[in-house]
Design an enzyme around this catalytic site. Structure first.
Site, PDB file in Angstrom:
ATOM      1  CG  ASN A   9     -21.390  12.142  19.271  1.00 39.12           C
ATOM      2  OD1 ASN A   9     -20.755  11.882  20.298  1.00 39.12           O
ATOM      3  ND2 ASN A   9     -21.301  13.305  18.652  1.00 39.12           N
ATOM      4  CD1 TRP A  10     -23.962   7.218  23.100  1.00 38.16           C
ATOM      5  CD2 TRP A  10     -22.893   6.462  24.916  1.00 38.16           C
ATOM      6  NE1 TRP A  10     -24.275   5.890  23.241  1.00 38.16           N
ATOM      7  CE2 TRP A  10     -23.630   5.399  24.346  1.00 38.16           C
ATOM      8  CE3 TRP A  10     -22.137   6.219  26.062  1.00 38.16           C
ATOM      9  CZ2 TRP A  10     -23.635   4.119  24.892  1.00 38.16           C
ATOM     10  CZ3 TRP A  10     -22.136   4.948  26.604  1.00 38.16           C
ATOM     11  CH2 TRP A  10     -22.879   3.911  26.024  1.00 38.16           C
ATOM     12  CE  LYS A  11     -23.777  15.607  20.136  1.00 37.66           C
ATOM     13  NZ  LYS A  11     -24.454  16.796  19.656  1.00 37.66           N
ATOM     14  CG  HIS A  96     -19.302  16.665  16.485  1.00 42.92           C
ATOM     15  ND1 HIS A  96     -19.888  17.765  17.064  1.00 42.92           N
ATOM     16  CD2 HIS A  96     -20.294  15.757  16.272  1.00 42.92           C
ATOM     17  CE1 HIS A  96     -21.193  17.534  17.203  1.00 42.92           C
ATOM     18  NE2 HIS A  96     -21.467  16.314  16.730  1.00 42.92           N
ATOM     19  CD  GLU A  98     -21.755  19.109  19.972  1.00 43.23           C
ATOM     20  OE1 GLU A  98     -21.213  18.121  20.486  1.00 43.23           O
ATOM     21  OE2 GLU A  98     -22.970  19.146  19.685  1.00 43.23           O
ATOM     22  CD  GLU A 168     -23.423  15.288  13.254  1.00 38.99           C
ATOM     23  OE1 GLU A 168     -24.128  14.405  13.714  1.00 38.99           O
ATOM     24  OE2 GLU A 168     -22.576  15.908  13.938  1.00 38.99           O
ATOM     25  N   GLY A 174     -29.139  19.372  18.306  1.00 39.18           N
ATOM     26  CA  GLY A 174     -29.617  19.615  19.667  1.00 39.18           C
ATOM     27  C   GLY A 174     -30.646  20.733  19.766  1.00 39.18           C
ATOM     28  CB  SER A 214     -32.792  17.339  15.965  1.00 37.31           C
ATOM     29  OG  SER A 214     -32.229  18.367  16.752  1.00 37.31           O
TER      30      SER A 214
HETATM   31  P1  13P Z   1     -28.443  15.553  18.297  1.00 36.89           P
HETATM   32  O1  13P Z   1     -28.976  14.298  17.672  1.00 36.89           O
HETATM   33  O2  13P Z   1     -28.555  15.562  19.789  1.00 36.89           O
HETATM   34  O3  13P Z   1     -29.011  16.774  17.641  1.00 36.89           O
HETATM   35  O4  13P Z   1     -26.864  15.600  18.003  1.00 36.89           O
HETATM   36  C1  13P Z   1     -26.428  15.399  16.701  1.00 36.89           C
HETATM   37  C2  13P Z   1     -24.949  15.244  16.699  1.00 36.89           C
HETATM   38  O5  13P Z   1     -24.223  16.201  16.930  1.00 36.89           O
HETATM   39  C3  13P Z   1     -24.393  13.900  16.501  1.00 36.89           C
HETATM   40  O6  13P Z   1     -23.024  13.938  16.309  1.00 36.89           O
END
Ligand code: 13P
Length: 263
Positions: A9-11, A96, A98, A168, A174, A214
């Site tokens: 997931n590149w966000k 997600h 976020e 998650e 993060g 993470s």
């Molecule tokens: P990180 O691996 O950067 O903690 O992000 C996890 C995530 O939100 C994947 O969707």
């Protein structure tokens, strides 16, 4: 036995040139013989370009990071499932943390999106996970169970079977903090048994359930050895080619090992 699956997931990261560079590198390194399935979820504005780069590379699937549940209409700024399907995108991340946190998506929106994705032949990657306070109050299992039940509400068995779930925990995203393999496995086992209660063991045996939060090559070895943890939804580490390849290698090794010694 389920194959392992690693999704990046590149966000909202990478410029177009870096995104293309990463995809070219992945394309030349990911073979068709490995057991682990691989997918990337780039920002939506890059989907068309990257789908073109990957059109002859079926071993790397492509997903979107979000979509609206309506097919079309006056919804400025949104992307519809029909549009994703037109681009031959195969998957879409839904709910997600976020999106829930910064864009106020609730369980009802998530459920509508899951249904709409399925209707258009997209594989929903349904995200669930608790925040730190909920975990510290000992309510993580109930909270995640409820998110899951609401997310899959109204789906029949053949629909549930097509979903990917990602557990998650928000406090591990993060932050560098990682939910231990044992703790993640506990929640993921609960997710599988809830799916079984809502459908059948035949269905719950097929559904892939990933861990995310993470994930890095130096901590994921512990998680991926569990038979019920089918892979990872990877944020930061998926932006780094070497790290991402290491995660895929770990998943390949774990798959071979669990076939002979299930944990
Ligand atoms: P990180 O691996 O950067 O903690 O992000 C996890 C995530 O939100 C994947 O969707």
């Amino acid at each position: 036995m389920r194959n392992k699956l690693i999704i990046g997931n590149w966000k909202m990261n990478l410029g177009l040139a870096d995104a293309q560079d990463l995809v070219f590198k992945l394309k030349s390194s990911i073979g068709s013989k490995q057991s682990t399935e691989v997918a990337i979820c780039p920002p939506s504005v890059y989907l068309m370009t990257l789908m073109n780069v990957l059109k002859d590379t079926p071993q790397i699937k492509v997903g979107a990071q979000n979509m609206f549940y309506k097919e079309e209409g006056a919804y400025t700024g949104e992307t519809s499932p029909k549009m994703l399907k037109d681009l031959h995108v195969q998957m879409v991340i839904i709910g997600h943390s976020e999106r829930r946190q910064y864009f106020n998506e609730n369980d009802k929106d998530v459920n509508l999106k899951v249904k709409s994705a399925l209707k258009f032949g997209l594989t929903p990657i349904l995200c669930v996970g608790e925040d730190l306070k909920t975990r510290e109050n000992g309510e993580a299992e109930n909270y995640v169970k409820n998110q899951l039940i609401e997310g899959i509400k109204g789906l029949n068995n053949s629909e549930i079977e097509k979903i990917i779930i990602a557990y998650e925990p928000i406090w591990a995203i993060g932050t560098g903090k990682i939910c231990s393999g044992e703790d993640a496995n506990k929640i993921i086992k609960m997710i599988r048994s809830t799916i079984k209660d809502k459908s059948s063991s035949n269905v719950s045996d097929k559904v892939k359930i990933l861990y995310g939060g993470s994930v890095k090559s130096d901590n994921f070895k512990e998680h991926i050895q569990y038979e019920d943890i089918d892979g990872g939804l990877v944020g930061g580490a998926s932006l780094n080619f070497e790290e991402f390849i290491k995660l895929i290698d770990l998943a390949n090794t774990a798959h071979e090992q669990t076939q002979s010694h299930p944990v």
